[in-house]
Design a protein around this motif. Structure first.
Motif, short mmCIF file in Angstrom:
data_model
loop_
_atom_site.label_atom_id
_atom_site.label_comp_id
_atom_site.label_asym_id
_atom_site.label_seq_id
_atom_site.Cartn_x
_atom_site.Cartn_y
_atom_site.Cartn_z
N PRO A 234 0.80 -1.22 0.00
CA PRO A 234 0.00 0.00 0.00
C PRO A 234 0.84 1.27 0.00
N LYS A 235 0.29 2.31 -0.62
CA LYS A 235 0.87 3.65 -0.56
C LYS A 235 -0.28 4.64 -0.35
N PHE A 236 -0.22 5.37 0.76
CA PHE A 236 -1.27 6.36 1.03
C PHE A 236 -1.05 7.57 0.13
N ILE A 237 -2.06 7.89 -0.68
CA ILE A 237 -1.93 9.03 -1.58
C ILE A 237 -2.84 10.19 -1.16
N PHE A 238 -3.78 9.90 -0.26
CA PHE A 238 -4.62 10.97 0.29
C PHE A 238 -5.10 10.57 1.67
N THR A 239 -5.01 11.52 2.62
CA THR A 239 -5.65 11.37 3.93
C THR A 239 -6.20 12.73 4.32
N THR A 240 -7.36 12.74 4.97
CA THR A 240 -7.89 14.02 5.43
C THR A 240 -6.98 14.65 6.48
N ALA A 241 -6.26 13.82 7.24
CA ALA A 241 -5.35 14.35 8.26
C ALA A 241 -4.20 15.13 7.62
N ASP A 242 -3.71 14.67 6.47
CA ASP A 242 -2.56 15.31 5.82
C ASP A 242 -2.96 16.29 4.71
N ASN A 243 -4.08 16.02 4.05
CA ASN A 243 -4.42 16.79 2.85
C ASN A 243 -5.70 17.61 2.98
N GLY A 244 -6.33 17.54 4.13
CA GLY A 244 -7.51 18.37 4.37
C GLY A 244 -8.81 17.72 3.96
N CYS A 245 -9.89 18.28 4.45
CA CYS A 245 -11.24 17.75 4.19
C CYS A 245 -11.82 18.40 2.95
N SER A 246 -11.35 17.96 1.81
CA SER A 246 -11.73 18.56 0.54
C SER A 246 -11.77 17.50 -0.54
N LEU A 247 -12.91 17.38 -1.21
CA LEU A 247 -13.03 16.43 -2.31
C LEU A 247 -12.12 16.83 -3.46
N THR A 248 -11.97 18.13 -3.69
CA THR A 248 -11.07 18.61 -4.73
C THR A 248 -9.64 18.16 -4.46
N ASN A 249 -9.20 18.27 -3.21
CA ASN A 249 -7.86 17.82 -2.85
C ASN A 249 -7.71 16.32 -3.07
N LEU A 250 -8.76 15.56 -2.74
CA LEU A 250 -8.71 14.12 -2.96
C LEU A 250 -8.51 13.81 -4.44
N TYR A 251 -9.29 14.45 -5.30
CA TYR A 251 -9.14 14.22 -6.75
C TYR A 251 -7.73 14.61 -7.21
N ASN A 252 -7.23 15.75 -6.73
CA ASN A 252 -5.91 16.21 -7.15
C ASN A 252 -4.81 15.26 -6.69
N CYS A 253 -4.92 14.75 -5.47
CA CYS A 253 -3.91 13.82 -4.96
C CYS A 253 -3.95 12.49 -5.69
N CYS A 254 -5.14 12.06 -6.06
CA CYS A 254 -5.27 10.76 -6.74
C CYS A 254 -4.87 10.84 -8.21
N GLY A 255 -5.18 11.97 -8.86
CA GLY A 255 -4.83 12.12 -10.27
C GLY A 255 -5.35 10.97 -11.10
N ASP A 256 -4.45 10.39 -11.92
CA ASP A 256 -4.86 9.28 -12.79
C ASP A 256 -4.51 7.93 -12.19
#
Length: 209
Positions: free
Chosen positions: A51-73
């Protein structure tokens, strides 16, 4: 390769293989033993990856936009959710979180799961005519139609029974009608997969013949 040999042995039925993922970052939602159970549910070849964590609300904030940006393709991914009532559940999705914002997409490899009141996985039921695998709209994220829905702030969500996976609400038992379906998040995590082929044998156990 080591992975190919392990997969061939598993496919032959001569031995049941279990790969213990190398966890370098602890989840704030799932325990290590639970991660190993979830790993056993993954399709090949991902169950033999780490596993590799690419998004967490603790590190990247509570934002769906941030989740999409961190996940990318990145695809496939696992998504974990923990609620204020300590319910924990998630999904394995086969495609990236950047699809058509107005239509569901994905494949039958996608599944949802919950940890309470007992471990349960719900897989695609093609005879139900349900193909609502994943949705990545600007104002919401969804898996399985209503199985998992998260708002744009990754704060409020809903889980309903659905035909795609023939699942009940992933929240399990609840004291009130509202708590059966609606929830508030305390944590969301998204995990991708790393191919560490060279280290496979060190983490593979023979658990049965």
């Amino acid at each position: 390769s080591a992975r190919g040999a392990a997969a061939a042995r598993a496919a032959s039925g001569s031995v049941v293989m279990f790969y213990r993922p190398r966890i370098t970052q602890l989840s704030r939602i799932m325990e290590q033993e639970e991660m190993e159970v979830i790993w056993s549910w993954l399709p090949n070849p991902y169950r033999f990856m780490d596993p590799k964590f690419i998004f967490t609300t603790a590190d990247n904030g509570c934002s769906l936009t941030n989740l999409y940006n961190c996940c990318g393709d990145t695809a496939p991914t696992l998504i974990f959710v923990k609620t204020t009532t300590k319910r924990r559940f998630g999904a394995f999705v086969s495609q990236a979180w950047e699809g058509d914002p107005s239509h569901y997409y994905g494949s039958g490899e996608t599944f949802v799961f919950r940890m309470q009141p007992q471990l349960a996985r719900y897989v695609w039921q093609p005879w139900n005519d349900g193909e609502l695998f994943q949705l990545s709209a600007r104002d919401r994220l969804a898996v399985g139609g209503g199985a998992i829905r998260l708002d744009k702030e990754l704060w409020k969500g809903r889980s309903e029974p659905g035909s795609t996976f023939n699942n009940p609400s992933l929240l399990g038992d609840a004291e009130t009608e509202a708590e059966k379906y609606d929830f508030e998040c305390v944590a969301v995590e998204v995990i991708s997969f790393i191919d560490n082929d060279a280290s496979l044998y060190a983490n593979v156990d023979d658990v049965g013949f």
